[in-house]
Enzyme design. Sequence first.
Site, PDB file in Angstrom:
ATOM      1  N   HIS A   1      21.025  20.723 -12.771  1.00 32.19           N
ATOM      2  CA  HIS A   1      20.115  19.579 -12.696  1.00 32.19           C
ATOM      3  C   HIS A   1      18.657  20.007 -12.585  1.00 32.19           C
ATOM      4  O   HIS A   1      18.331  21.161 -12.306  1.00 32.19           O
ATOM      5  CB  HIS A   1      20.490  18.657 -11.531  1.00 32.19           C
ATOM      6  CG  HIS A   1      20.328  19.273 -10.165  1.00 32.19           C
ATOM      7  ND1 HIS A   1      19.133  19.275  -9.478  1.00 32.19           N
ATOM      8  CD2 HIS A   1      21.212  19.901  -9.353  1.00 32.19           C
ATOM      9  CE1 HIS A   1      19.293  19.855  -8.294  1.00 32.19           C
ATOM     10  NE2 HIS A   1      20.552  20.248  -8.193  1.00 32.19           N
TER      11      HIS A   1
ATOM     12  N   CYS B   1      24.519  23.534  -6.040  1.00 38.06           N
ATOM     13  CA  CYS B   1      24.328  23.231  -7.456  1.00 38.06           C
ATOM     14  C   CYS B   1      23.269  24.152  -8.064  1.00 38.06           C
ATOM     15  O   CYS B   1      22.544  24.845  -7.346  1.00 38.06           O
ATOM     16  CB  CYS B   1      23.937  21.773  -7.643  1.00 38.06           C
ATOM     17  SG  CYS B   1      25.305  20.625  -7.340  1.00 38.06           S
TER      18      CYS B   1
END
Length: 539
Positions: free
Chosen positions: A431, A450
């Site tokens: 992301h 992440c």
Amino acid sequence: MLQMTRSGLARIAAVVVTACAISTISPAPASAQAQMTGFRQAVAEYASDDRQLAKFYRESNFGAVWTGEGADFLQRRKALITELSRVATHGLPQNRYDAAGLIEQMRTAKTPRDLGMLDVALSKAYLSYAHDVQSGIVIPSSVDKGIVREVNYHDRAELMSDLINGDAAEVMRALAPHSPEYARLRKEMMRLHDLIALGGWGATVPGKKLEPGDQGASVIKLRDRLIAMGYLNRSATMSYDKTIEAAVQQFQSDHGLTPDGVAGTGTLTEINVPAEDRLKSVLVAMERERWMNMELGERHVLVNLTDFTAKIIDDGKVTFETRSVIGMKQLDRRSPEFSDVMEHMIINPTWNVPRSIAVKEYLPQLQKNPNAASHLRLTDVRGRLVDRGAVDFTQFNTRNFPFDMKQPPSSRNALGLVKFMFPNPQNVYLHDTPAKSLFGRESRAYSHGCIRLQQPFDFAYALLARQTDDPKGQFQSILKTGRETKVDLELQIPVHIIYRTATIPAKGKAIYRRDVYGRDALIWSELEQAGVVLGAVRG
């Protein structure tokens, strides 16, 4: 044991192949029926502890695989002993498969029962080697819970069938990974063995910092070590001149350091890493490559955690690369290693705060100040917005906190303006991020697990280019709406999150990285316990 040069391996292979070729495997005289019965009983008995192998022998009526008479059986024995004699070239423990014991067993086999036991012993050695060289010695999940890689373990009965139905030598040579990276790692392993046999890279470089213009004994040791490593041509210079500066910059680039040409503490630490430790990194990388002995995909995304990069690979070539930020060096925040398939991206994403973050980080803030983290919305189990002023947060703990926390789409959203989804149990994805300054750092382990991308828009354009003539226009038009929008990928793309401290490019020197999470050290320990050792290289 990893204790032999290429010439030494050749000599050992010649000896054992000769032993197989001249061995006469012939039982003492007995009736044909008695011989067959004794052989089959021994095979059934000694294969019984291996379900798949027993199934293979049972379905082949307990016939000989290795110990029969004729060219095919001799060729199988020769092929197996040849492979077992050079397992060290794969970074596998030489003593694990007991080639010498098998040769002695061949030499002394006299009865049908002896032959049956020998046949099973040879099959088990073959299957053990096939397992190790195809899929690795170490079980990933036994090392670190962050290594959730699924390894492809081949059916043992099928491996036996492949052997029976093919050319034994070709079948065994084909067991190891076929990837160019594995071949390059093997070559680098042998190069380091030869180098270590000659004394490695010489004396370490003392001091905490050396820079252009410096002179003296430390600069000379730096010069000599750079020469030994192949970063500098032979030179008699005693000062930190332009050639040394350029060599240091190249070394820094190859080791994930800021290429400023100054040999500071971090650079000197890496320069002083002994060749033996680099060899360990290569051996671990070979083991990891065996875990991933599969097709990665003509187009795939490759995230190397230790390198802090994310790449798109097309037909073996890097077509896009961006810096990344990975999980923190904390037990519950380190990024995991696994492979999955990217299915879609979400533009203008909502951040649904993971419960672990909500209760560990935000609940204590809310207990002190109900208006803390005001950028996040609290909702109840029905999705209704919660009035913070009407809630006593001190009554809740990590187990009974009843609310969900969300951050609406915006440029300040923790996920930035786009996220790339490959649904997985680890709830990890790639992301954007508003924290752009972190990408300028040398070491980038700051996320909750992440993978954050420095150039997420360009990454999105590269993915969409396979399904639209105007990827940038399509992306930007959706982005401008400010609404959360899911965009499916027509061509779903494999994603491989890996952890490699040693990689070998097609051209140039080996590239090394720091063991960020200490996982390679754990894998090396497992390999050592299995019998892989760094000993003196013998000619």
